[in-house]
Design a protein around this motif. Structure first.
Motif, PDB file in Angstrom:
ATOM      1  N   GLN A   1      -5.821  -0.172   5.631  1.00 40.40           N
ATOM      2  CA  GLN A   1      -4.545   0.531   5.575  1.00 40.40           C
ATOM      3  C   GLN A   1      -4.754   1.985   5.146  1.00 40.40           C
ATOM      4  O   GLN A   1      -4.278   2.923   5.795  1.00 40.40           O
ATOM      5  CB  GLN A   1      -3.606  -0.156   4.576  1.00 40.40           C
ATOM      6  CG  GLN A   1      -2.779  -1.268   5.160  1.00 40.40           C
ATOM      7  CD  GLN A   1      -1.577  -0.744   5.930  1.00 40.40           C
ATOM      8  OE1 GLN A   1      -0.985   0.281   5.593  1.00 40.40           O
ATOM      9  NE2 GLN A   1      -1.208  -1.464   6.975  1.00 40.40           N
ATOM     10  N   PHE A   2      -5.489   2.178   4.073  1.00 39.67           N
ATOM     11  CA  PHE A   2      -5.683   3.528   3.532  1.00 39.67           C
ATOM     12  C   PHE A   2      -6.580   4.388   4.425  1.00 39.67           C
ATOM     13  O   PHE A   2      -6.269   5.546   4.704  1.00 39.67           O
ATOM     14  CB  PHE A   2      -6.274   3.453   2.119  1.00 39.67           C
ATOM     15  CG  PHE A   2      -5.312   2.969   1.080  1.00 39.67           C
ATOM     16  CD1 PHE A   2      -4.173   3.698   0.769  1.00 39.67           C
ATOM     17  CD2 PHE A   2      -5.541   1.784   0.397  1.00 39.67           C
ATOM     18  CE1 PHE A   2      -3.274   3.253  -0.195  1.00 39.67           C
ATOM     19  CE2 PHE A   2      -4.651   1.333  -0.572  1.00 39.67           C
ATOM     20  CZ  PHE A   2      -3.521   2.072  -0.866  1.00 39.67           C
TER      21      PHE A   2
ATOM     22  N   VAL B   1      -9.872   8.827   0.400  1.00 41.95           N
ATOM     23  CA  VAL B   1      -8.997   7.783  -0.139  1.00 41.95           C
ATOM     24  C   VAL B   1      -9.395   7.436  -1.565  1.00 41.95           C
ATOM     25  O   VAL B   1      -8.545   7.345  -2.460  1.00 41.95           O
ATOM     26  CB  VAL B   1      -9.054   6.517   0.748  1.00 41.95           C
ATOM     27  CG1 VAL B   1      -8.465   5.315   0.022  1.00 41.95           C
ATOM     28  CG2 VAL B   1      -8.327   6.756   2.057  1.00 41.95           C
TER      29      VAL B   1
ATOM     30  N   CYS C   1       0.822  -1.212   0.000  1.00 39.22           N
ATOM     31  CA  CYS C   1       0.000   0.000   0.000  1.00 39.22           C
ATOM     32  C   CYS C   1       0.859   1.265   0.000  1.00 39.22           C
ATOM     33  O   CYS C   1       0.493   2.271  -0.621  1.00 39.22           O
ATOM     34  CB  CYS C   1      -0.926   0.011   1.216  1.00 39.22           C
ATOM     35  SG  CYS C   1      -2.207  -1.253   1.197  1.00 39.22           S
ATOM     36  N   THR C   2       1.991   1.221   0.688  1.00 34.01           N
ATOM     37  CA  THR C   2       2.853   2.398   0.804  1.00 34.01           C
ATOM     38  C   THR C   2       3.637   2.651  -0.480  1.00 34.01           C
ATOM     39  O   THR C   2       3.744   3.785  -0.948  1.00 34.01           O
ATOM     40  CB  THR C   2       3.835   2.231   1.982  1.00 34.01           C
ATOM     41  OG1 THR C   2       3.085   2.044   3.179  1.00 34.01           O
ATOM     42  CG2 THR C   2       4.716   3.461   2.143  1.00 34.01           C
TER      43      THR C   2
ATOM     44  N   LEU D   1      -4.816  -0.025  -4.606  1.00 34.46           N
ATOM     45  CA  LEU D   1      -6.233   0.320  -4.508  1.00 34.46           C
ATOM     46  C   LEU D   1      -6.987  -0.175  -5.743  1.00 34.46           C
ATOM     47  O   LEU D   1      -8.163  -0.556  -5.662  1.00 34.46           O
ATOM     48  CB  LEU D   1      -6.390   1.832  -4.355  1.00 34.46           C
ATOM     49  CG  LEU D   1      -7.744   2.373  -3.923  1.00 34.46           C
ATOM     50  CD1 LEU D   1      -8.240   1.712  -2.647  1.00 34.46           C
ATOM     51  CD2 LEU D   1      -7.678   3.887  -3.746  1.00 34.46           C
TER      52      LEU D   1
ATOM     53  N   PRO E   1       0.516   2.762  -3.965  1.00 36.71           N
ATOM     54  CA  PRO E   1      -0.839   2.953  -3.433  1.00 36.71           C
ATOM     55  C   PRO E   1      -1.943   2.888  -4.491  1.00 36.71           C
ATOM     56  O   PRO E   1      -2.984   2.255  -4.261  1.00 36.71           O
ATOM     57  CB  PRO E   1      -0.779   4.337  -2.777  1.00 36.71           C
ATOM     58  CG  PRO E   1       0.417   5.013  -3.378  1.00 36.71           C
ATOM     59  CD  PRO E   1       1.381   3.924  -3.692  1.00 36.71           C
TER      60      PRO E   1
ATOM     61  N   GLN F   1      -5.571   7.788   6.565  1.00 38.52           N
ATOM     62  CA  GLN F   1      -6.283   9.027   6.263  1.00 38.52           C
ATOM     63  C   GLN F   1      -7.004   9.557   7.493  1.00 38.52           C
ATOM     64  O   GLN F   1      -7.078  10.769   7.725  1.00 38.52           O
ATOM     65  CB  GLN F   1      -7.290   8.792   5.131  1.00 38.52           C
ATOM     66  CG  GLN F   1      -7.990  10.039   4.622  1.00 38.52           C
ATOM     67  CD  GLN F   1      -7.043  10.973   3.893  1.00 38.52           C
ATOM     68  OE1 GLN F   1      -6.221  10.541   3.090  1.00 38.52           O
ATOM     69  NE2 GLN F   1      -7.152  12.273   4.145  1.00 38.52           N
TER      70      GLN F   1
END
Length: 374
Positions: free
Chosen positions: A145-146, A294, A113-114, A121, A117, A150
């Motif tokens: 995670q996102f 997100v 995810c990092t 997604l 991203p 956020q």
């Protein structure tokens, strides 16, 4: 070279992108991940001629189950699903490796995810047509995670939230796919299993030596609702951890955009409208707002029609007043491009005029479209 294995009937579905590359018996690639099977005859040919590379993870138990390679979410997708299945099996069997597997998998998802991203997604939307339970669970973890970041959770809490998303539905795994494929009303026994699944998942985790208090609390509360209408305890307001609400919302969003035997999937525009109305006492208002931020108006992985009548897939969210960015796949007259062309939709000629919702998604080489290989 990894030995190629025949594709089992039921492993592939018409209208869904391939989850991995398909090879012939000589090891030559027949179809790339992302190709969409259109007909029964194509499906039969793949079952007859197609092969795939099974994942083999053979690590000593004392190792941490973690992969430190650079992350390509599309290439990693089969491995993440395999690791998830192995992790849940280890928990169910009270295997001594269970906790290390869970921590390692959560870190893999965090890195994915990092580092990538938008592509990560996109997985949620590209494979949301009819996901099996392990795919759904992976989507919950990605979204948590996102949303968690956020919303402003610190790193340690996001890590625990991710682990909770991976394990909260452990008790539903044996029956979830059957329930999703059924268009009949749930019977009393099925309702009872669903209502008891948080506690049964917690029991399995404790038996496997996983007893992080926050993790178990998130799982226990992820079906509670701020207005007191949830279960199992009817908690309300601040009695419910924000992490539990984030997991609940991740599950709800995946349910919205997922096709089931008993209903069609909701398009992203309608799902966003519904999420915007969820600050109605069932969630902290900041949590639905975090999910909307997100996703953006047009999240990665969805198809759109541009002002010049090209059709493409959203690959990147807006950056500094530019975008979202789209890779055009079809020309204005409906002709399929031999490659793809990136469009900045903040430019008037390439603005997004509508979501595109074909009955069957067009085939794409996902890694190539997102620029992971030449």
């Amino acid at each position: 070279m990894t030995e190629l294995v025949r594709i089992a009937p039921g492993a592939l579905t018409i209208g869904r992108p391939l989850p991995w590359d398909v090879y012939d018996t000589d090891g030559n690639i027949l179809l790339r991940q992302g190709y969409v099977i259109q007909t029964n005859s194509q499906l039969e040919q793949l079952f007859e001629r197609g092969r795939f590379k099974p994942r083999k993870i053979e690590r000593p138990q004392e190792e941490v189950f973690e992969d430190t390679r650079d992350r390509n979410p599309f290439a990693d997708y089969p491995d993440l699903l395999h690791s998830l299945e192995a992790t849940l099996n280890a928990i169910t069997e009270s295997d001594p490796s269970a906790q290390k597997r869970l921590l390692g998998l959560a870190r893999m998802i965090e890195r994915t995810c990092t580092e990538s991203p938008d592509a990560t997604l996109a997985l949620v939307h590209l494979y949301s047509i009819g996901p099996v339970i392990h795919e759904q669970i992976l989507f919950y973890a990605i979204l948590c995670q996102f949303i968690g970041r956020q919303f402003g959770l610190e790193e340690s809490r996001v890590a625990v939230l991710t682990a909770a998303a991976l394990t909260a539905n452990l008790a539903l795994v044996p029956i979830a796919d059957k329930l999703n494929a059924s268009n009949t009303v749930l019977n009393d026994e099925q309702r009872s299993v669903i209502r008891k699944h948080p506690q049964r998942s917690i029991q399995a985790l404790r038996a496997a030596g996983i007893d992080n208090k926050l993790l178990l609390t998130i799982i226990a509360q992820h079906h509670e609702q701020a207005d007191g209408s949830g279960y199992p305890k009817g908690l309300s307001g601040t009695e419910i951890r924000p992490e539990a609400e984030i997991l609940a919302l991740a599950e709800r969003y995946v349910a919205m955009i997922t096709k089931r035997a008993y209903r069609q999937r909701m398009n992203v525009a309608n799902a966003r409208k519904l999420i915007a109305n969820l600050a109605d006492g069932k969630y902290r208002p900041a949590i639905p707002k975090a999910l909307l931020q997100v996703l953006g108006e047009f999240p990665p992985g969805i198809l759109v029609r541009l002002e010049n009548n090209e059709v493409g897939v959203v690959t990147r969210r807006p950056v500094r007043a530019r975008g979202p960015f789209v890779k055009a796949i079809f020309g204005p007259r409906g002709n399929r491009y031999s490659g793809t062309f990136e469009r900045d939709t903040s430019e008037p000629d390439f603005g997004i005029q509508a979501l595109e919702e074909p009955e069957i998604m067009p085939s794409m080489d996902f890694s190539l479209v997102w620029g992971f290989r030449s």
